[in-house]
Design a protein around this motif. Structure first.
Motif, PDB file in Angstrom:
ATOM      1  N   LYS A  68       0.828  -1.219   0.000  1.00  0.00           N
ATOM      2  CA  LYS A  68       0.000   0.000   0.000  1.00  0.00           C
ATOM      3  C   LYS A  68       0.855   1.258   0.000  1.00  0.00           C
ATOM      4  CE  LYS A  68      -3.998  -2.120   0.367  1.00  0.00           C
ATOM      5  NZ  LYS A  68      -4.970  -2.136  -0.686  1.00  0.00           N
ATOM      6  N   GLY A  69       2.163   1.096  -0.191  1.00  0.00           N
ATOM      7  CA  GLY A  69       3.054   2.245  -0.261  1.00  0.00           C
ATOM      8  C   GLY A  69       3.419   2.849   1.082  1.00  0.00           C
ATOM      9  N   ILE A  70       3.189   2.117   2.146  1.00  0.00           N
ATOM     10  CA  ILE A  70       3.513   2.599   3.492  1.00  0.00           C
ATOM     11  C   ILE A  70       4.955   2.228   3.825  1.00  0.00           C
ATOM     12  CG2 ILE A  70       2.979   2.329   5.953  1.00  0.00           C
ATOM     13  CD1 ILE A  70       0.063   1.713   4.987  1.00  0.00           C
ATOM     14  N   THR A  71       5.693   3.180   4.347  1.00  0.00           N
ATOM     15  CA  THR A  71       7.051   2.902   4.796  1.00  0.00           C
ATOM     16  C   THR A  71       6.962   1.994   6.012  1.00  0.00           C
ATOM     17  OG1 THR A  71       7.819   5.046   4.012  1.00  0.00           O
ATOM     18  CG2 THR A  71       9.200   3.917   5.641  1.00  0.00           C
ATOM     19  N   VAL A  72       7.599   0.834   5.929  1.00  0.00           N
ATOM     20  CA  VAL A  72       7.525  -0.134   7.016  1.00  0.00           C
ATOM     21  C   VAL A  72       8.922  -0.660   7.326  1.00  0.00           C
ATOM     22  CG1 VAL A  72       6.964  -2.039   5.447  1.00  0.00           C
ATOM     23  CG2 VAL A  72       6.363  -2.230   7.855  1.00  0.00           C
ATOM     24  N   ARG A  73       9.220  -0.710   8.614  1.00  0.00           N
ATOM     25  CA  ARG A  73      10.482  -1.276   9.092  1.00  0.00           C
ATOM     26  C   ARG A  73      10.163  -2.463   9.970  1.00  0.00           C
ATOM     27  NH1 ARG A  73      14.514   0.778  11.999  1.00  0.00           N
ATOM     28  NH2 ARG A  73      13.116   1.147  13.714  1.00  0.00           N
ATOM     29  N   ASN A  74      11.080  -3.399  10.023  1.00  0.00           N
ATOM     30  CA  ASN A  74      10.951  -4.561  10.904  1.00  0.00           C
ATOM     31  C   ASN A  74      12.089  -4.530  11.900  1.00  0.00           C
ATOM     32  OD1 ASN A  74       8.818  -5.433   9.312  1.00  0.00           O
ATOM     33  ND2 ASN A  74      10.131  -6.689   8.030  1.00  0.00           N
ATOM     34  N   GLU A  75      11.777  -4.820  13.141  1.00  0.00           N
ATOM     35  CA  GLU A  75      12.815  -4.845  14.168  1.00  0.00           C
ATOM     36  C   GLU A  75      12.568  -6.025  15.096  1.00  0.00           C
ATOM     37  OE1 GLU A  75      14.531  -2.034  17.745  1.00  0.00           O
ATOM     38  OE2 GLU A  75      13.445  -1.072  16.114  1.00  0.00           O
ATOM     39  N   VAL A  76      13.634  -6.759  15.370  1.00  0.00           N
ATOM     40  CA  VAL A  76      13.592  -7.892  16.298  1.00  0.00           C
ATOM     41  C   VAL A  76      14.680  -7.676  17.338  1.00  0.00           C
ATOM     42  CG1 VAL A  76      13.858 -10.392  16.564  1.00  0.00           C
ATOM     43  CG2 VAL A  76      12.794  -9.472  14.493  1.00  0.00           C
ATOM     44  N   CYS A  77      14.357  -7.936  18.589  1.00  0.00           N
ATOM     45  CA  CYS A  77      15.378  -7.875  19.632  1.00  0.00           C
ATOM     46  C   CYS A  77      15.137  -9.005  20.629  1.00  0.00           C
ATOM     47  CB  CYS A  77      15.395  -6.512  20.323  1.00  0.00           C
ATOM     48  SG  CYS A  77      13.978  -6.208  21.369  1.00  0.00           S
ATOM     49  N   ILE A  78      16.073  -9.182  21.520  1.00  0.00           N
ATOM     50  CA  ILE A  78      15.991 -10.195  22.569  1.00  0.00           C
ATOM     51  C   ILE A  78      15.881  -9.463  23.896  1.00  0.00           C
ATOM     52  CG2 ILE A  78      17.207 -12.104  23.705  1.00  0.00           C
ATOM     53  CD1 ILE A  78      18.757 -12.455  21.019  1.00  0.00           C
ATOM     54  N   GLY A  79      14.947  -9.895  24.732  1.00  0.00           N
ATOM     55  CA  GLY A  79      14.814  -9.252  26.037  1.00  0.00           C
ATOM     56  C   GLY A  79      13.481  -9.544  26.683  1.00  0.00           C
ATOM     57  N   GLU A  80      13.087  -8.661  27.566  1.00  0.00           N
ATOM     58  CA  GLU A  80      11.786  -8.753  28.244  1.00  0.00           C
ATOM     59  C   GLU A  80      10.825  -7.895  27.433  1.00  0.00           C
ATOM     60  OE1 GLU A  80       8.429  -8.121  30.282  1.00  0.00           O
ATOM     61  OE2 GLU A  80       9.798  -6.419  30.262  1.00  0.00           O
ATOM     62  N   PRO A  81       9.717  -8.467  26.930  1.00  0.00           N
ATOM     63  CA  PRO A  81       8.867  -7.761  25.968  1.00  0.00           C
ATOM     64  C   PRO A  81       8.411  -6.367  26.382  1.00  0.00           C
ATOM     65  CG  PRO A  81       8.302 -10.067  25.967  1.00  0.00           C
ATOM     66  CD  PRO A  81       9.292  -9.870  27.085  1.00  0.00           C
ATOM     67  N   ALA A  82       7.823  -6.188  27.536  1.00  0.00           N
ATOM     68  CA  ALA A  82       7.316  -4.865  27.910  1.00  0.00           C
ATOM     69  C   ALA A  82       8.442  -3.833  27.939  1.00  0.00           C
ATOM     70  CB  ALA A  82       6.603  -4.929  29.255  1.00  0.00           C
ATOM     71  N   ARG A  83       9.545  -4.198  28.537  1.00  0.00           N
ATOM     72  CA  ARG A  83      10.684  -3.274  28.640  1.00  0.00           C
ATOM     73  C   ARG A  83      11.185  -2.875  27.247  1.00  0.00           C
ATOM     74  NH1 ARG A  83      14.039  -6.134  31.785  1.00  0.00           N
ATOM     75  NH2 ARG A  83      13.212  -5.125  33.625  1.00  0.00           N
ATOM     76  N   GLU A  84      11.308  -3.850  26.353  1.00  0.00           N
ATOM     77  CA  GLU A  84      11.831  -3.574  25.011  1.00  0.00           C
ATOM     78  C   GLU A  84      10.838  -2.774  24.162  1.00  0.00           C
ATOM     79  OE1 GLU A  84      14.898  -3.968  24.196  1.00  0.00           O
ATOM     80  OE2 GLU A  84      15.348  -4.987  26.087  1.00  0.00           O
ATOM     81  N   ILE A  85       9.544  -3.005  24.344  1.00  0.00           N
ATOM     82  CA  ILE A  85       8.537  -2.235  23.606  1.00  0.00           C
ATOM     83  C   ILE A  85       8.573  -0.775  24.038  1.00  0.00           C
ATOM     84  CG2 ILE A  85       6.046  -1.911  23.260  1.00  0.00           C
ATOM     85  CD1 ILE A  85       5.835  -5.045  23.547  1.00  0.00           C
ATOM     86  N   VAL A  86       8.652  -0.532  25.334  1.00  0.00           N
ATOM     87  CA  VAL A  86       8.734   0.840  25.844  1.00  0.00           C
ATOM     88  C   VAL A  86      10.004   1.508  25.333  1.00  0.00           C
ATOM     89  CG1 VAL A  86       8.970   2.227  27.957  1.00  0.00           C
ATOM     90  CG2 VAL A  86       7.274   0.389  27.842  1.00  0.00           C
ATOM     91  N   ARG A  87      11.112   0.776  25.345  1.00  0.00           N
ATOM     92  CA  ARG A  87      12.381   1.315  24.837  1.00  0.00           C
ATOM     93  C   ARG A  87      12.273   1.663  23.355  1.00  0.00           C
ATOM     94  NH1 ARG A  87      15.593  -0.073  21.425  1.00  0.00           N
ATOM     95  NH2 ARG A  87      14.795  -2.180  21.235  1.00  0.00           N
ATOM     96  N   ALA A  88      11.692   0.760  22.576  1.00  0.00           N
ATOM     97  CA  ALA A  88      11.560   0.984  21.132  1.00  0.00           C
ATOM     98  C   ALA A  88      10.656   2.180  20.840  1.00  0.00           C
ATOM     99  CB  ALA A  88      11.027  -0.273  20.449  1.00  0.00           C
ATOM    100  N   ALA A  89       9.593   2.319  21.602  1.00  0.00           N
ATOM    101  CA  ALA A  89       8.682   3.455  21.405  1.00  0.00           C
ATOM    102  C   ALA A  89       9.403   4.767  21.676  1.00  0.00           C
ATOM    103  CB  ALA A  89       7.456   3.319  22.297  1.00  0.00           C
TER     104      ALA A  89
END
Length: 141
Positions: free
Chosen positions: A77-98
């Motif tokens: 659909k022409g949307i800029t999309v990135r993929n990111e994978v990391c290792i860690g504790e999910p909530a902590r890493e999601i907050v960090r990524a945000a």
């Protein structure tokens, strides 16, 4: 001004991701924003990633492949999309990524919690992210 120019979509690679992904796609199209699909490989507690390097490498490789498939409708659909994978504790890493990606919105799935069971469900990833994150969060059930 784009309200939701940068959307973070944490997914667990289960079948429950269809609705959050569909909604994130619609929001990104409407806002002409970009999307980051994000997956956290849960780290085994009290073991560093180096101790199980080959195991984590396989999980990260599989996760990247699945994220690439999940990104196809966005790119189509022409949307800029990135993929990111990391290792860690999910909530902590999601907050960090945000925070590091300066997300304007997080769109993530959440399972239903029984209101009759006081306190049950308060340890979920979505609950932790909701409390700790500074940007708006849209929970999709």
């Amino acid at each position: 001004m784009k309200v939701f120019a940068r959307i973070l979509v944490p997914i667990d690679l289960s079948d429950r991701n269809a609705r959050p992904l569909k909604l994130a796609l619609a929001l990104a199209r409407q806002a002409r924003g970009s999307v980051t699909l994000f997956h956290v490989v849960q780290q085994v507690p009290r073991l560093t990633p180096g101790e199980m390097r080959s195991f984590y490498d396989r999980l990260v490789k599989t996760s990247r492949r699945k994220l690439a498939r999940a990104a196809e409708p966005f790119a189509g659909k022409g949307i800029t999309v990135r993929n990111e994978v990391c290792i860690g504790e999910p909530a902590r890493e999601i907050v960090r990524a945000a925070a590091s990606g300066r997300a304007d919105l997080i769109v993530m799935g959440s399972h239903r919690v029984d209101p009759k069971r006081h306190g049950a469900g308060w340890g979920t990833t979505s609950y932790k992210v909701g409390i700790l994150c500074r940007c708006p969060i849209l929970l999709v059930k």
